[in-house]
Write an enzyme that holds these catalytic residues in place. Structure first.
Site, PDB file in Angstrom:
ATOM      1  CD  GLU A 202      11.815 -64.323 102.772  1.00 58.47           C
ATOM      2  OE1 GLU A 202      10.697 -64.705 103.191  1.00 58.47           O
ATOM      3  OE2 GLU A 202      12.859 -64.968 102.961  1.00 58.47           O
ATOM      4  CG  HIS A 205       7.371 -64.557 105.150  1.00 57.46           C
ATOM      5  ND1 HIS A 205       7.684 -65.857 105.458  1.00 57.46           N
ATOM      6  CD2 HIS A 205       7.010 -63.972 106.321  1.00 57.46           C
ATOM      7  CE1 HIS A 205       7.507 -66.047 106.764  1.00 57.46           C
ATOM      8  NE2 HIS A 205       7.102 -64.909 107.302  1.00 57.46           N
TER       9      HIS A 205
END
Length: 222
Positions: A202, A205
Site C-alpha cells: 500500500e 501506509h
C-alpha cells in the site's frame, strides 16, 4: 479547574467540541491529536465517511487523527521535510490510530475471501494492525490548493497498481506515469527520513515501529 470540568463534560477549548467515544479512548491512552502538534497538517479521516473500501462510516463523530506521541512527532518531522522540498505542499492524513473493534468490522466484511487473501487487505484482529496500537498512519500529499496529488490509485485501492513493490513493472507497462511515481517517491522520501517505514502493498501506509514492538510497548486500543 474549569478545563477539567469541560473535559468531564466532553467539551474542549472555546468551541464546545464534544469528545466522542473513540476520541476519548485515544486521549485516555495518551495519544495526541496530530494537528495540535502541527496545525498545517491536513486531516480527512476516510473511515468517518463512506469513501472507503467497505463504503461505511465506522468512526462516527471522530474527525481528528490521533497517534502515539512518538509517531506524531515523526509525522511532524515528515511534514517539515516535505515543506523543505515543496513549501506549498502538506501531508494529508487519511487514518491514524484505529480501535481494534473497527479492525474486527473490516475483517468480517472481507470474510468472503480465503484467509491468506483476506490478510492481503486487512489485518487479522487476533494479531492486530499497527493502527490498533496508534503507531501507523495512512496518508498522501496535498498540493497548494489542498487537493491530493495523483498517486496512480485512490486510497484503499486493493490491486497491484497500489503496491510499491510493483511500481517499476507498472511504469514499464504504462499503467503508472512518471509523475505518479515521483509523487509516491516524494511521500516515501519524507516519511522514511522522519523515521517511518513503508510497506510493499500500500503506497499510503507507514509504520512508526514494528507490530511486535508496538504491541509490547502500548498494547491494543480496543
Amino acid at each position: 479547574m474549569i478545563a477539567g470540568v469541560l473535559m468531564t463534560l466532553g467539551v474542549t477549548g472555546y468551541g464546545q467540541t464534544k469528545i466522542g467515544a473513540f476520541e476519548r479512548k485515544f486521549i485516555d491512552r495518551g495519544l495526541v491529536d496530530v494537528q495540535k502538534l502541527d496545525p498545517t497538517l491536513k486531516v480527512e479521516l476516510k473511515y468517518s465517511t463512506t469513501d472507503n473500501f467497505i463504503k461505511e462510516d465506522v468512526y462516527g463523530d471522530l474527525e481528528r487523527a490521533y497517534l502515539q506521541p512518538m509517531a506524531a512527532e515523526k509525522l511532524v518531522k515528515a511534514n517539515k521535510f516535505l515543506k523543505q522540498e515543496k513549501p506549498n505542499y502538506t501531508l494529508l492524513v487519511y487514518d491514524g490510530a484505529r480501535p481494534r473493534s473497527v479492525t474486527k468490522i473490516f475483517w468480517k466484511r472481507m470474510s468472503h475471501l480465503p484467509y491468506n487473501r483476506r490478510e492481503d487487505f486487512v489485518a487479522d484482529p487476533a494479531r492486530g494492525s499497527i493502527h490498533n496500537f496508534g503507531c501507523a498512519v495512512d496518508l498522501t500529499i496535498a498540493d497548494e490548493k489542498g487537493q491530493p496529488l495523483d498517486m496512480g490509485t485512490i486510497f484503499d485501492f486493493f490491486g497491484e497498481l497500489a503496491e510499491p513493490r510493483r511500481e517499476a513493472a507498472m511504469l514499464k507497462a504504462g499503467k503508472l506515469t512518471k509523475q505518479q511515481l515521483e509523487n509516491r517517491k516524494l511521500l516515501r522520501r519524507v516519511m522514511i527520513k522522519a523515521g517511518y517505514t513503508s510497506i510493499q502493498t500500500e503506497w499510503w501506509h507507514y509504520n512508526a515501529m514494528s507490530r511486535e514492538r508496538a504491541k509490547a510497548t502500548y498494547g491494543f486500543i480496543e
